[in-house]
Design a protein around this motif. Structure first.
Motif: not given
Ligand SMILES: [Zn+2]
Ligand SMILES: [Zn+2]
Length: 296
Positions: A40-50
């Motif tokens: 699908a050409g998509t990216r996901y992230m778990f957590e937005a960290t420092p």
């Protein structure tokens, strides 16, 4: 795996004698997981960290893309897990409407208090709170026997679910995530107070490990000898040694599913050659490493 350390990172602020200040190979970023859906050409992230700047850079390098993640999933409102959202804002990349899935109570927290409210007001992020009425039915159409499951997201070939876990909840509830790919499932539990308490809620960690392929678990501390001069009995988090004991009699194929993340700067497993890191490997468990990849 975009990061493996506890909220404070490694080295931690004000630990002047940490060898990682001199030796960059010993540095570890705060815990985060990325997913690339090549089809699908998509990216996901778990957590937005420092460490979000470096982590988004790495994720885009791997995916061959640019821009913000297509969605960010947050587990809870402690500093290592959400403060990286600030880099999506006006003073930094000025992102547009990045979808962010958050646990119960966290939408109000982010919307009502600065500086996070500015991200919402300026349309940098678009919050979706995981809702309890979205309980995922099991294969027979009944509510999941584990209870407390929430739909996070699904697209073709990928389903992301969240589940509540017991953990200090000053500002919001805490969740873990389960990612179901076409062939493998991965579970992500960076912070939990205790396996016993979760079992009392109806979810034994043994079941989670038996029913999934890879389970990343809270490894904040190795054992109770880690903070000299402090009584650690009142400090939550399952110890690495305790988690290993629980699974000691399981077959090797099951033990290797357990991978340790979210380690504190005091946890000796941060050093790959430490006695404790060797013990983890010898007992058939794994210490998650930055950059490790799993094909779903
Ligand atoms: Zn944490
Ligand atoms: Zn926490």
């Amino acid at each position: 795996m975009l990061g493996v350390a506890q909220d404070g990172g490694i080295p931690q602020v004000n630990v002047q004698d940490d060898p990682a200040w001199e030796d960059e190979s010993l540095r570890r970023r705060v815990v985060s997981l990325g997913i690339v859906d090549h089809e699908a050409g998509t990216r996901y992230m778990f957590e937005a960290t420092p460490d979000f700047r470096e982590q988004l850079h790495d994720l885009n390098e791997i995916a061959g893309t640019e821009g913000a993640p297509d969605r960010i999933f947050i587990t809870h409102a402690h500093i290592g897990h959400y403060t990286g959202l600030m880099f999506l804002g006006f003073e930094s990349m000025s992102a547009e409407n990045v979808p962010v899935s958050v646990p119960p109570m966290m939408e109000a927290f982010l919307t009502e208090s600065g500086p996070w409210s500015q991200l919402v007001d300026y349309g940098n992020i678009q919050l979706t709170e995981l809702l309890s009425h979205q309980i995922v039915p099991d294969e027979n159409g009944n509510p999941s026997p584990w209870g407390g499951w929430y739909t996070g997201f699904s697209s073709e070939g990928l389903r992301i679910e969240a589940f509540l876990v017991p953990h200090r909840r000053e500002f919001a509830a805490t969740v873990g995530y389960r990612i179901q790919g076409p062939e493998l499932s991965v579970v992500f539990i960076p912070d939990i107070d205790s396996w016993e308490e979760w079992a009392e809620w109806g979810t034994p960690i043994e079941d989670i490990v038996m029913e999934n392929d890879i389970v990343y678990v809270d490894a904040t501390f190795f054992d109770d000898n880690e903070l000299p001069g402090r009584d650690m009995s009142a400090i939550p988090h399952p110890r690495v040694s305790e988690t290993m004991d629980m699974f000691q009699d399981y077959p090797a194929e099951i033990r290797q599913r357990v991978r340790f993340i979210h380690y504190n700067h005091t946890n000796p497993i941060r050093y790959p050659e430490s006695e404790q890191a060797q013990e983890v490997r010898e007992r058939g468990f794994r210490i998650a490493e930055e950059g490790e990849r799993v094909c779903l």
